[in-house]
Write an enzyme that holds these catalytic residues in place. Structure first.
Site, PDB file in Angstrom:
ATOM      1  CG  HIS A  71      -1.929   1.086   1.243  1.00 25.63           C
ATOM      2  ND1 HIS A  71      -3.278   0.847   1.393  1.00 25.63           N
ATOM      3  CD2 HIS A  71      -1.817   2.425   1.130  1.00 25.63           C
ATOM      4  CE1 HIS A  71      -3.943   1.994   1.379  1.00 25.63           C
ATOM      5  NE2 HIS A  71      -3.068   2.977   1.212  1.00 25.63           N
ATOM      6  CG  HIS A  73      -1.360   6.900  -1.661  1.00 28.90           C
ATOM      7  ND1 HIS A  73      -2.639   7.095  -2.143  1.00 28.90           N
ATOM      8  CD2 HIS A  73      -1.498   6.156  -0.534  1.00 28.90           C
ATOM      9  CE1 HIS A  73      -3.510   6.503  -1.333  1.00 28.90           C
ATOM     10  NE2 HIS A  73      -2.837   5.926  -0.350  1.00 28.90           N
ATOM     11  CD  GLN A 166      -7.290  11.363  -1.302  1.00 33.14           C
ATOM     12  OE1 GLN A 166      -6.145  10.945  -1.346  1.00 33.14           O
ATOM     13  NE2 GLN A 166      -8.073  11.184  -0.242  1.00 33.14           N
ATOM     14  CG  HIS A 224      -7.733   4.329   1.154  1.00 25.81           C
ATOM     15  ND1 HIS A 224      -7.240   3.852  -0.019  1.00 25.81           N
ATOM     16  CD2 HIS A 224      -6.726   5.038   1.723  1.00 25.81           C
ATOM     17  CE1 HIS A 224      -5.976   4.248  -0.156  1.00 25.81           C
ATOM     18  NE2 HIS A 224      -5.646   4.968   0.875  1.00 25.81           N
ATOM     19  CD  GLU A 227      -6.550   6.624   6.033  1.00 25.12           C
ATOM     20  OE1 GLU A 227      -7.010   6.723   4.883  1.00 25.12           O
ATOM     21  OE2 GLU A 227      -5.387   6.956   6.339  1.00 25.12           O
ATOM     22  CG  ASP A 323      -0.888   5.163   3.480  1.00 17.99           C
ATOM     23  OD1 ASP A 323      -1.204   5.289   2.285  1.00 17.99           O
ATOM     24  OD2 ASP A 323      -1.648   5.470   4.420  1.00 17.99           O
ATOM     25  CD1 TRP A 329      -3.128  12.565   4.343  1.00 21.54           C
ATOM     26  CD2 TRP A 329      -2.077  12.408   2.368  1.00 21.54           C
ATOM     27  NE1 TRP A 329      -4.040  12.847   3.353  1.00 21.54           N
ATOM     28  CE2 TRP A 329      -3.427  12.758   2.135  1.00 21.54           C
ATOM     29  CE3 TRP A 329      -1.235  12.250   1.272  1.00 21.54           C
ATOM     30  CZ2 TRP A 329      -3.947  12.958   0.848  1.00 21.54           C
ATOM     31  CZ3 TRP A 329      -1.735  12.441  -0.003  1.00 21.54           C
ATOM     32  CH2 TRP A 329      -3.085  12.806  -0.208  1.00 21.54           C
TER      33      TRP A 329
HETATM   34 ZN    ZN Z   1      -3.553   5.046   1.472  1.00 21.33          ZN
END
Ligand code: ZN
Length: 430
Positions: A71, A73, A166, A224, A227, A323, A329
């Site tokens: 996982h 991005h 997203q 996802h 979360e 991630d 993030w």
């Molecule tokens: Zn993610």
């Protein structure tokens, strides 16, 4: 003439778990020689007769199948601080900053950052990656870039591309159409974000629609899911129901499920039975979960991570992901999967010997199961993909963040790294 193109002598081979008590089986790491011809593992034996054109002495060190990054991005990787830093540290400020960065995406920009990130991962032993890519952006720039990257890197890393809405599949009237275009452009996996749809009903509808598309188009699923710290975020049960109805559990994955860590135990225990029937895969992202979640708590402060230990004890497949690597993030991140597993050990109280070994499996065999990889692992006939670590066993590798000294892809040495050496000069005693 040599019998093999490459021979690795005397490594402790990390073999697949047998299931059940396989985790306790000391024979999972027998000292063996490995013979490689072309791009295949062709022989494994205690003292392999014959010679290799190239021979590597593993000296009892751990020889493992490559790490699997289940996982990440890649489209947002290496953009931390662009256009601004996430000061609150929350998921939602991250989504806002990413929305501000998206209009300036170009194909070259995404390709450059994705390939740089993949190289960082590969040199640290990651040879299989599943990347989410945001398909809420009107030109699908990031998707086009990552589909090209998937082809460009295939000789040295296997990349799965996942369509990730997203801003929600129904968050904007155009999004569902963009998502279907992404499917037709050739993504491997269908993603979703039900807890970020505008209503609970839209969230449920998104999960059902994505399962329908996945069945129709024969794609894997990885959402996802939940979360958030909200104990009322309950889309995991919807995923379980869809997986049972369509009978495709092992092809579907629930990422994050951090709300599962906040569910009341009575509900969580009931749900666990449904999850076992559904046979979903789970991905926890401990570095990100521990930092993004719990932000609205004072004290006691929740850890904001899913029930990794209980899922594992319940026989469900769990893998671990990084991630984010330097993005809106999370401005940290190294691509080192041993960091990820180590954080899981800490946040999830997985400090028992078998539990730590399980966390190592979550970044190798567990990840392979999530990605539905065929012919993964150290067995004759499989592709010659393996890594040598500067540690005797998985627990030592995790404790020391062992250097991955050699990365072998399809029988060729892809990367070599020397462990750090300290020159100790001491302080003279007067
Ligand atoms: Zn993610």
């Amino acid at each position: 003439m040599s019998d093999f193109d490459l021979v690795i002598r005397g490594g402790g081979l990390w073999l697949a778990p047998l299931g059940g008590d396989g985790y306790a089986n000391a024979d999972r790491s027998p000292v063996m020689d490995v013979g490689i011809r072309g791009d295949r593992l062709v022989a494994i034996a205690p003292q392999l007769p014959g010679t290799g054109r190239v021979e590597i002495d593993a000296g009892g060190k751990l020889v493992s199948p490559p790490f699997v990054e289940s996982h990440i991005h890649l489209d947002s990787a290496l953009t931390a601080g662009q256009p601004r830093v996430n000061e609150s540290g929350t998921l939602f400020e991250g989504i806002q900053i990413w929305a501000e960065r998206k209009p300036s995406l170009t194909v070259e920009d995404v390709e450059e950052r994705a390939i740089a990130t993949l190289k960082t991962q590969a040199q640290q032993g990651v040879l299989y990656v599943r990347s989410h890519v945001d398909v809420s952006e009107p030109n699908l720039t990031a998707l086009r870039a990552l589909l090209a990257v998937r082809e460009a890197v295939q000789d040295w890393i296997t990349l799965q591309i996942l369509a990730f809405p997203q801003d929600g599949l129904y968050g904007d009237p155009r999004n569902a159409e963009l998502y279907q275009e992404a499917i037709s452009l050739g993504v491997d996996v269908l993603g979703g974000i039900p807890h970020y749809e505008l209503t609970r009903e839209a969230g449920v509808q998104s999960v059902e629609q994505i399962f329908n598309w996945a069945v129709q188009k024969d794609r894997l699923i990885d959402l996802h899911c939940d979360e958030i710290d909200d104990p009322q975020s309950r889309f995991l049960e919807v995923m379980a129901a869809c997986a049972i109805r369509h009978d495709i559990g092992p092809r579907a994955t629930a990422s994050h499920t951090t709300a599962f860590g906040s569910y009341e135990n009575g509900y969580a225990n009931k749900l666990m039975g449904f999850l076992q029937r559904a046979k979903l895969n789970f991905i926890a992202n401990p570095l990100i979960n521990i930092t993004l979640q719990g932000r609205t708590d004072t004290y006691p402060k929740r850890r904001g991570i899913t029930r990794v230990k209980e899922l594992w004890q319940g026989g469900l497949n769990v893998s671990l992901g990084h991630d984010c690597i330097q993005d809106p993030w999370y401005s940290l991140g190294t691509g080192n999967m041993l960091d990820v597993a180590s954080m899981a050990i800490h946040c999830c109280h997985m400090t028992g010997q078998q539990e730590m070994v399980a966390c190592y499996d979550m970044i190798t065999y567990g990840g392979a199961q999530t990605l539905q990889l065929q012919n993964y692992g150290l067995a004759v006939g499989n592709p010659a993909d393996l890594i040598i670590l500067d540690a005797a066993d998985p627990i030592a590798a995790l404790r020391q963040r062992a250097t991955i000294t050699t990365v072998i892809r399809r029988g060729k040495i892809l990367a070599e790294t020397q462990p750090a050496v300290t020159a100790w000069h001491g302080i003279p005693i007067p």
